[in-house]
Design a protein around this motif. Structure first.
Motif, mmCIF file in Angstrom:
data_model
loop_
_atom_site.group_PDB
_atom_site.id
_atom_site.type_symbol
_atom_site.label_atom_id
_atom_site.label_comp_id
_atom_site.label_asym_id
_atom_site.label_seq_id
_atom_site.Cartn_x
_atom_site.Cartn_y
_atom_site.Cartn_z
ATOM 1 N N ASN A 7 1.085 -1.166 -0.402
ATOM 2 C CA ASN A 7 0.268 -0.282 0.176
ATOM 3 C C ASN A 7 0.912 1.576 -0.266
ATOM 4 O O ASN A 7 1.999 1.273 0.455
ATOM 5 N N ALA A 8 0.161 1.848 -0.637
ATOM 6 C CA ALA A 8 1.305 3.035 -0.839
ATOM 7 C C ALA A 8 1.184 4.482 -0.302
ATOM 8 O O ALA A 8 2.019 5.219 -0.086
ATOM 9 N N MET A 9 0.403 4.556 0.433
ATOM 10 C CA MET A 9 -0.570 5.683 1.453
ATOM 11 C C MET A 9 -0.132 4.864 2.668
ATOM 12 O O MET A 9 0.303 4.162 2.916
ATOM 13 N N LYS A 10 -0.205 6.709 2.420
ATOM 14 C CA LYS A 10 0.780 6.420 3.989
ATOM 15 C C LYS A 10 -0.498 6.472 5.023
ATOM 16 O O LYS A 10 -1.218 6.301 5.226
ATOM 17 N N ARG A 11 -0.385 6.078 6.791
ATOM 18 C CA ARG A 11 -1.121 5.701 7.639
ATOM 19 C C ARG A 11 -1.822 7.309 7.739
ATOM 20 O O ARG A 11 -2.731 6.839 8.057
ATOM 21 N N LYS A 12 -1.358 8.167 8.071
ATOM 22 C CA LYS A 12 -2.636 9.263 8.322
ATOM 23 C C LYS A 12 -3.708 9.500 7.189
ATOM 24 O O LYS A 12 -4.899 9.622 6.754
ATOM 25 N N ALA A 13 -3.241 9.049 5.737
ATOM 26 C CA ALA A 13 -4.523 8.744 4.576
ATOM 27 C C ALA A 13 -5.051 7.706 4.657
ATOM 28 O O ALA A 13 -6.668 7.802 4.489
ATOM 29 N N VAL A 14 -4.396 6.863 5.847
ATOM 30 C CA VAL A 14 -5.205 5.481 5.199
ATOM 31 C C VAL A 14 -6.567 5.744 6.969
ATOM 32 O O VAL A 14 -7.672 5.536 6.579
ATOM 33 N N LEU A 15 -6.090 6.380 7.241
ATOM 34 C CA LEU A 15 -7.387 6.874 8.390
ATOM 35 C C LEU A 15 -7.942 7.611 8.051
ATOM 36 O O LEU A 15 -9.287 7.474 8.457
ATOM 37 N N GLU A 16 -7.861 8.522 7.329
ATOM 38 C CA GLU A 16 -8.349 9.875 7.074
ATOM 39 C C GLU A 16 -9.917 9.058 5.529
ATOM 40 O O GLU A 16 -10.878 9.461 5.842
ATOM 41 N N ALA A 17 -8.949 8.749 5.054
ATOM 42 C CA ALA A 17 -10.074 7.308 4.637
ATOM 43 C C ALA A 17 -11.414 6.598 5.388
ATOM 44 O O ALA A 17 -12.205 6.335 4.827
ATOM 45 N N VAL A 18 -10.852 5.692 6.284
ATOM 46 C CA VAL A 18 -11.555 5.854 6.722
ATOM 47 C C VAL A 18 -12.532 6.420 7.795
ATOM 48 O O VAL A 18 -14.156 6.091 8.144
ATOM 49 N N ARG A 19 -12.430 6.824 8.404
ATOM 50 C CA ARG A 19 -13.035 7.928 8.509
ATOM 51 C C ARG A 19 -14.291 8.423 8.033
ATOM 52 O O ARG A 19 -14.976 8.784 8.418
ATOM 53 N N ALA A 20 -13.750 8.713 6.452
ATOM 54 C CA ALA A 20 -14.809 9.107 5.965
ATOM 55 C C ALA A 20 -15.796 8.303 5.240
ATOM 56 O O ALA A 20 -16.931 8.755 4.739
ATOM 57 N N ILE A 21 -15.624 6.668 5.916
ATOM 58 C CA ILE A 21 -16.952 6.501 4.964
ATOM 59 C C ILE A 21 -18.096 6.633 6.350
ATOM 60 O O ILE A 21 -17.708 6.272 7.423
ATOM 61 N N PRO A 22 -19.169 6.412 5.776
ATOM 62 C CA PRO A 22 -20.353 6.570 6.234
ATOM 63 C C PRO A 22 -20.627 5.572 7.240
ATOM 64 O O PRO A 22 -20.392 4.346 6.744
ATOM 65 N N PRO A 23 -21.391 6.124 8.429
ATOM 66 C CA PRO A 23 -21.573 4.577 9.760
ATOM 67 C C PRO A 23 -22.642 3.894 8.869
ATOM 68 O O PRO A 23 -23.162 4.378 7.789
ATOM 69 N N ALA A 24 -22.956 2.362 9.272
ATOM 70 C CA ALA A 24 -23.661 1.577 8.669
ATOM 71 C C ALA A 24 -24.945 2.329 8.916
ATOM 72 O O ALA A 24 -26.037 2.266 7.838
ATOM 73 N N GLN A 25 -25.404 2.867 9.317
ATOM 74 C CA GLN A 25 -26.843 3.404 10.458
ATOM 75 C C GLN A 25 -27.327 4.813 9.231
ATOM 76 O O GLN A 25 -28.371 4.840 9.236
ATOM 77 N N ASP A 26 -26.356 5.141 8.571
ATOM 78 C CA ASP A 26 -26.384 5.790 7.893
ATOM 79 C C ASP A 26 -26.829 5.514 6.731
ATOM 80 O O ASP A 26 -27.250 6.317 5.253
ATOM 81 N N PHE A 27 -26.435 4.532 6.271
ATOM 82 C CA PHE A 27 -26.880 3.783 4.436
ATOM 83 C C PHE A 27 -28.303 3.487 3.995
ATOM 84 O O PHE A 27 -29.468 3.857 5.354
ATOM 85 N N VAL A 28 -28.626 4.897 2.864
ATOM 86 C CA VAL A 28 -30.366 4.648 2.341
ATOM 87 C C VAL A 28 -30.002 3.687 1.259
ATOM 88 O O VAL A 28 -29.152 3.904 0.174
#
Length: 104
Positions: A7-28
């Protein structure tokens, strides 16, 4: 860390990408594709129950006992000739004999 990098992504970029995933209860679900439909609570519970079941032979009734018995070839072939269920038919025949010949 040894080994090749996958994975060429840095740790900070991975954490930001994970935090950007919407929570499951918000799925429509828009209803357009059944494969995208989230699992209902009942379906999730059924999956958990299926995972708890043991593998292998089903549990017996507890009323029968496995024994080794030698039966004459002609008798065994006569019961087997009746097709599947020959062991049950043999058990029924023995039960009938016991009813007609009670032990003292």
């Amino acid at each position: 860390m040894s080994g090749s990098k996958t994975n060429a992504m840095k740790r900070k970029a991975v954490l930001e990408a994970v935090r950007a995933i919407p929570p499951a209860q918000d799925f429509v679900w828009d209803g357009s594709d059944e494969d995208d439909r989230p699992a209902a609570a009942v379906e999730l519970a059924a999956g958990i129950d299926a995972a708890r079941r043991k593998r292998g032979r089903p549990v017996g009734s507890g009323t029968k006992e496995q024994v080794a018995i030698r039966i004459d070839h002609d008798i065994l072939e006569a019961f087997r000739a009746g097709g599947p269920g020959w062991q049950t038919r043999m058990n029924d025949a023995l039960r009938e004999w016991v009813k007609k010949h009670p032990t003292p």
